[in-house]
Design an enzyme around this catalytic site. Sequence first.
Site, short mmCIF file in Angstrom:
data_model
loop_
_atom_site.label_atom_id
_atom_site.label_comp_id
_atom_site.label_asym_id
_atom_site.label_seq_id
_atom_site.Cartn_x
_atom_site.Cartn_y
_atom_site.Cartn_z
N CYS A 1 10.01 -5.23 1.58
CA CYS A 1 11.34 -5.81 1.71
C CYS A 1 12.28 -5.23 0.64
O CYS A 1 11.85 -4.63 -0.35
CB CYS A 1 11.29 -7.34 1.61
SG CYS A 1 11.25 -7.97 -0.08
N GLU B 1 3.00 -18.12 -0.47
CA GLU B 1 4.08 -18.84 0.22
C GLU B 1 4.18 -20.29 -0.25
O GLU B 1 3.33 -20.78 -0.99
CB GLU B 1 3.86 -18.75 1.74
CG GLU B 1 3.89 -17.30 2.22
CD GLU B 1 3.82 -17.15 3.73
OE1 GLU B 1 3.50 -18.13 4.44
OE2 GLU B 1 4.09 -16.02 4.20
N ASN B 2 5.24 -20.95 0.22
CA ASN B 2 5.50 -22.34 -0.16
C ASN B 2 6.23 -23.02 0.99
O ASN B 2 6.98 -22.36 1.73
CB ASN B 2 6.39 -22.35 -1.43
CG ASN B 2 6.52 -23.74 -2.03
OD1 ASN B 2 7.34 -24.54 -1.59
ND2 ASN B 2 5.71 -24.03 -3.01
N ALA B 3 6.02 -24.34 1.13
CA ALA B 3 6.68 -25.09 2.19
C ALA B 3 8.20 -24.96 2.09
O ALA B 3 8.90 -25.00 3.11
CB ALA B 3 6.27 -26.56 2.11
N CYS C 1 11.73 -6.32 -3.06
CA CYS C 1 10.61 -5.65 -3.74
C CYS C 1 10.98 -4.22 -4.10
O CYS C 1 10.63 -3.73 -5.18
CB CYS C 1 9.36 -5.67 -2.86
SG CYS C 1 8.63 -7.33 -2.79
N ASN D 1 0.79 -11.99 -1.20
CA ASN D 1 1.94 -12.88 -1.01
C ASN D 1 1.51 -14.34 -1.16
O ASN D 1 0.43 -14.73 -0.72
CB ASN D 1 2.67 -12.62 0.32
CG ASN D 1 1.79 -12.71 1.54
OD1 ASN D 1 0.61 -12.41 1.49
ND2 ASN D 1 2.37 -13.11 2.65
N GLU E 1 3.94 -7.43 -3.40
CA GLU E 1 4.35 -6.33 -4.30
C GLU E 1 4.84 -6.87 -5.63
O GLU E 1 4.48 -6.38 -6.70
CB GLU E 1 5.47 -5.50 -3.65
CG GLU E 1 5.10 -4.77 -2.39
CD GLU E 1 5.32 -5.61 -1.13
OE1 GLU E 1 5.10 -6.84 -1.15
OE2 GLU E 1 5.73 -5.02 -0.13
N1 THU Z 1 5.80 -10.00 2.60
C1 THU Z 1 5.22 -9.36 1.54
O1 THU Z 1 4.46 -9.95 0.76
N2 THU Z 1 5.48 -8.04 1.40
C2 THU Z 1 6.17 -7.28 2.29
O2 THU Z 1 6.30 -6.08 2.07
C3 THU Z 1 6.78 -7.91 3.46
C4 THU Z 1 6.71 -9.38 3.52
C5 THU Z 1 5.44 -11.41 2.81
C6 THU Z 1 6.50 -12.43 2.52
C7 THU Z 1 6.05 -13.59 3.38
O3 THU Z 1 5.05 -14.31 2.69
C8 THU Z 1 5.39 -12.91 4.58
O4 THU Z 1 5.08 -11.60 4.15
C9 THU Z 1 6.25 -12.87 5.81
O5 THU Z 1 7.49 -12.36 5.54
#
Ligand code: THU
Length: 159
Positions: free
Chosen positions: A111, A63-65, A114, A61, A74
């Site tokens: 989620c 992320e970004n601000a 995905c 994963n 995924e």
């Molecule tokens: N996240 C995933 O990368 N995959 C998942 O199956 C669940 C959530 C990430 C998104 C975000 O960066 C962090 O987990 C918290 O939600």
Amino acid sequence: MKEINVNVAIKVVMPDELTADDRELVERAKAMTRTSYSPYSHFQVGAALRLADGSVYGGSNQENAAFPVGLCAERTAFFYAQAQAPELAPVAIAIAAFTGGKFLEKPISPCGMCRQALLEAETRYGQPIRVMLYGESGIYVVNSVRDLLPLTFDGSEMI
Ligand code: THU
């Protein structure tokens, strides 16, 4: 009144009950958690996707601000694989999550976005993708993304 029941078979296995290939995929997903960029959630997710020729693509994963800009592990792995080898069907994906200094005890649950993204590959290539969700207490295995997303919208009704 009619009732429709949706039954999904989820196998719960330990790593030594997986084939060597699948165990390797799970190990790769666990390793990929280390490349996560997750300063906001501190939830490090790793994914490893195997294509029909046996090649494996990893993702984590990012992320970004501006929160919605980030992407799950995924889809990072899936889109990466699709962009490199669009002629090859994805056949299996493993997912793991690390937070608070340890891997999740219960299997990680992907989620909805995905699930929807991966489902499109099952439609596109006409074959199911086995999904392995890692937890320290056991690994959930389902034979198709469709099992994780009943009453799927797959675009088949669009003209
Ligand atoms: N996240 C995933 O990368 N995959 C998942 O199956 C669940 C959530 C990430 C998104 C975000 O960066 C962090 O987990 C918290 O939600």
